[in-house]
Design a protein around this motif. Structure first.
Motif, mmCIF file in Angstrom:
data_model
loop_
_atom_site.group_PDB
_atom_site.id
_atom_site.type_symbol
_atom_site.label_atom_id
_atom_site.label_comp_id
_atom_site.label_asym_id
_atom_site.label_seq_id
_atom_site.Cartn_x
_atom_site.Cartn_y
_atom_site.Cartn_z
ATOM 1 N N GLY A 92 0.789 -1.210 0.000
ATOM 2 C CA GLY A 92 0.000 0.000 0.000
ATOM 3 C C GLY A 92 0.832 1.276 0.000
ATOM 4 O O GLY A 92 2.044 1.262 -0.163
ATOM 5 N N ASP A 93 0.163 2.408 0.215
ATOM 6 C CA ASP A 93 0.825 3.703 0.130
ATOM 7 C C ASP A 93 1.940 3.847 1.161
ATOM 8 O O ASP A 93 3.005 4.390 0.862
ATOM 9 C CB ASP A 93 -0.198 4.824 0.327
ATOM 10 N N ARG A 94 1.690 3.398 2.378
ATOM 11 C CA ARG A 94 2.705 3.539 3.412
ATOM 12 C C ARG A 94 3.965 2.773 3.047
ATOM 13 O O ARG A 94 5.089 3.259 3.214
ATOM 14 C CB ARG A 94 2.155 3.050 4.755
ATOM 15 N N GLY A 95 3.802 1.566 2.526
ATOM 16 C CA GLY A 95 4.955 0.785 2.096
ATOM 17 C C GLY A 95 5.706 1.452 0.960
ATOM 18 O O GLY A 95 6.936 1.403 0.897
ATOM 19 N N ALA A 96 4.966 2.110 0.056
ATOM 20 C CA ALA A 96 5.610 2.795 -1.067
ATOM 21 C C ALA A 96 6.476 3.945 -0.568
ATOM 22 O O ALA A 96 7.614 4.128 -1.027
ATOM 23 C CB ALA A 96 4.548 3.302 -2.034
#
Length: 505
Positions: free
Chosen positions: A140-144
């Motif tokens: 997800g966005d946090r991982g990106a």
């Protein structure tokens, strides 16, 4: 991929990804939702760009960071003057970066390397964006955000001479990251083409084919996608080889470097050099490596990202090929390490993730400061030698610098008398080997015949012996020593470099 649909199919963290036909991208529950694509990248790309500029500020503070930059700059001028790559302009590397330098010089002039340094910033951002996109599909966005930021911060985690220079690995990494990204999205032809671009930037970039082929096999894609990957890889490689001549291209990029790649007699030195540079990268990556070790060995949660382990292993083999272990070789490890570190951090709560990113930023700041304050005595030496060359010769006069610092030619704005810009081609000398197997007989096959022909066709007005007692010093090189004794006379010594002027008959 829509987050809700992805989450309904995803396993629990650390339990694997099931037996579906495709290994990624996938979104783990609790890892964060995915915002609309345009809004997401509009927020992330400026962050990556600012970080890349800040971490690479030292690169703009030095005229030349290492001999590779000097070599490429001199090559670009030779090409501009009508030289032919792998003929009158030679190197052991593929052609992409000499062409890039030549193009930058044509547009911006050849007096400064700042356009290449700016291009290196762009290369880092593109690499980080590809890594972030791979992470977004999985976490997800946090991982990106985590993966992209880690990629930029750890990309300077070596000696600044290796990371701040605009050289091969920096421009190879966007291609390797793009190859894995394309394979992850099952764009097989593009994956093969990106792998070819990586290989044509530096030979070891071809190692990215391993994770690409692993993703293909793991996705059970079949024979046709395999054919697309191999064809898209082979066609550019074959076209370049044919354009330069297959035999000549193979000689300069592979078959002519047997002695250079041999570790015979220098195992201990290679191990020490490898361990030293690995330690520098470990320090830069310490927070993410600590998270990785904690999740895998303490919490015993195996990370179900086999393609990333394959990518890391392939990159490790690429670093070790040739047993030179220069620091910039290790940059190839950065993208898979950043993704594996992200995989581990996504198993933790937000607070330790923030702490890990902050610690990595502090370490990166230390490497930036190192780049600012690092003394460069060899650059000062090269500048003094170049100033003397300009004083004793006219523009257009061919000169020969017998040493390992081709930046002398570029700084002096003088034409090399030979296609061989360093003594390494002719003696097998390498900083990664010290004085082992250094002599005329260990030079590249046929190099001395070509060298003598160069000197006969374009006699240098000045020869500079810049060996300064190194294993390739003139006393150990009879062919060149006798040539200097017969046709030249000593005129001066500058900072240990001995100048000889041509004696007119």
């Amino acid at each position: 991929m829509h987050a809700r649909a992805a989450e309904s199919r995803a396993p629990k963290p650390g339990t694997g990804t099931g037996k579906g036909p495709r290994p990624g991208p996938r979104l783990l529950p609790g890892a964060g939702t995915t915002a609309p694509r345009t809004a997401f990248w509009a927020r992330l790309l400026p962050v990556l760009a600012v970080l890349a500029v800040l971490t690479r500020l030292p690169s703009f503070l030095r005229t030349v960071w290492n001999p590779d930059e000097g070599f490429l700059a001199t090559q670009a001028r030779q090409l501009a003057d009508g030289g032919a790559l792998y003929d009158t302009v030679v190197d052991r590397k593929p052609p992409v970066l000499p062409w890039l330098y030549r193009g930058a010089f044509a547009v911006f002039g050849d007096e400064s390397l700042w356009p290449l340094r700016a291009a290196a910033v762009v290369a880092v951002v593109v690499t980080a964006a590809c890594v972030a996109s791979l992470a977004r599909g999985r976490w997800g966005d946090r991982g990106a955000y985590v993966a992209g930021v880690l990629t930029v911060l750890t990309s300077i985690g070596l000696n600044p001479e290796d990371t701040q220079a605009a050289t091969f690995e920096v421009f190879m990494l966007p291609c390797t990251a793009a190859a894995v990204w394309c394979a992850d999205r099952r764009h097989w032809a593009w994956a093969g083409a990106a792998a070819a671009a990586a290989t044509l930037t530096k030979q070891t970039g071809g190692a990215v084919l391993l994770p690409v082929l692993f993703l293909l096999w793991h996705s059970r894609a079949g024979v046709r996608p395999l054919a697309r990957v191999l064809a898209a890889y082979a066609l550019p490689m074959g076209a370049v080889a044919v354009a330069f001549g297959v035999g000549r291209f193979a000689y300069w990029t592979a078959t002519g470097s047997g002695s250079y790649a041999s570790v015979e007699g220098a195992v201990g030195l290679a191990v020490l050099r490898g361990a030293g540079n690995a330690s520098l990268l470990v320090v830069a990556c310490l927070p993410l490596l600590a998270a990785l070790a904690y999740v895998v060995w303490v919490r015993r949660r195996p990370l179900a990202v086999p393609e990333l382990w394959v990518w890391l292993a392939a990159s490790g083999v690429a670093v070790a090929v040739g047993f030179q272990f220069y620091g910039h070789y290790y940059l190839q490890l950065v993208p898979p390490l950043a993704l594996l570190g992200t995989a581990a951090l996504m198993e933790l709560r937000p607070r330790p993730v923030t702490a890990a990113l902050a610690a990595t930023a502090v370490l990166a700041a230390g490497y930036v400061v190192w780049g600012v304050v690092l003394p460069r005595p060899e650059l000062a030496h090269a500048q003094r030698v170049a100033a003397e060359l300009k004083e004793r010769t006219d523009p257009g006069d061919p000169v020969l610098v017998w040493g390992m610092h081709p930046e002398d030619y570029w700084l002096a704005d003088r034409t090399p008398a030979s296609r061989f810009l360093t003594a390494g081609f002719l003696t097998n000398y390498s900083g990664g080997r010290g004085g082992v197997r250094v002599a005329e007989r260990y030079g590249m096959p046929g190099s001395w015949r070509a060298f003598e022909r160069d000197l006969a066709e374009r006699p240098p007005e000045v020869i500079v012996d810049d060996s300064r007692g190194k294993p390739y010093r003139l006393a150990r090189i009879p062919t060149l020593r006798n040539h200097v004794a017969a046709h030249y006379e000593w005129v001066t010594t500058v900072d240990g470099a001995v100048f000889y002027a041509r004696v007119r008959d």
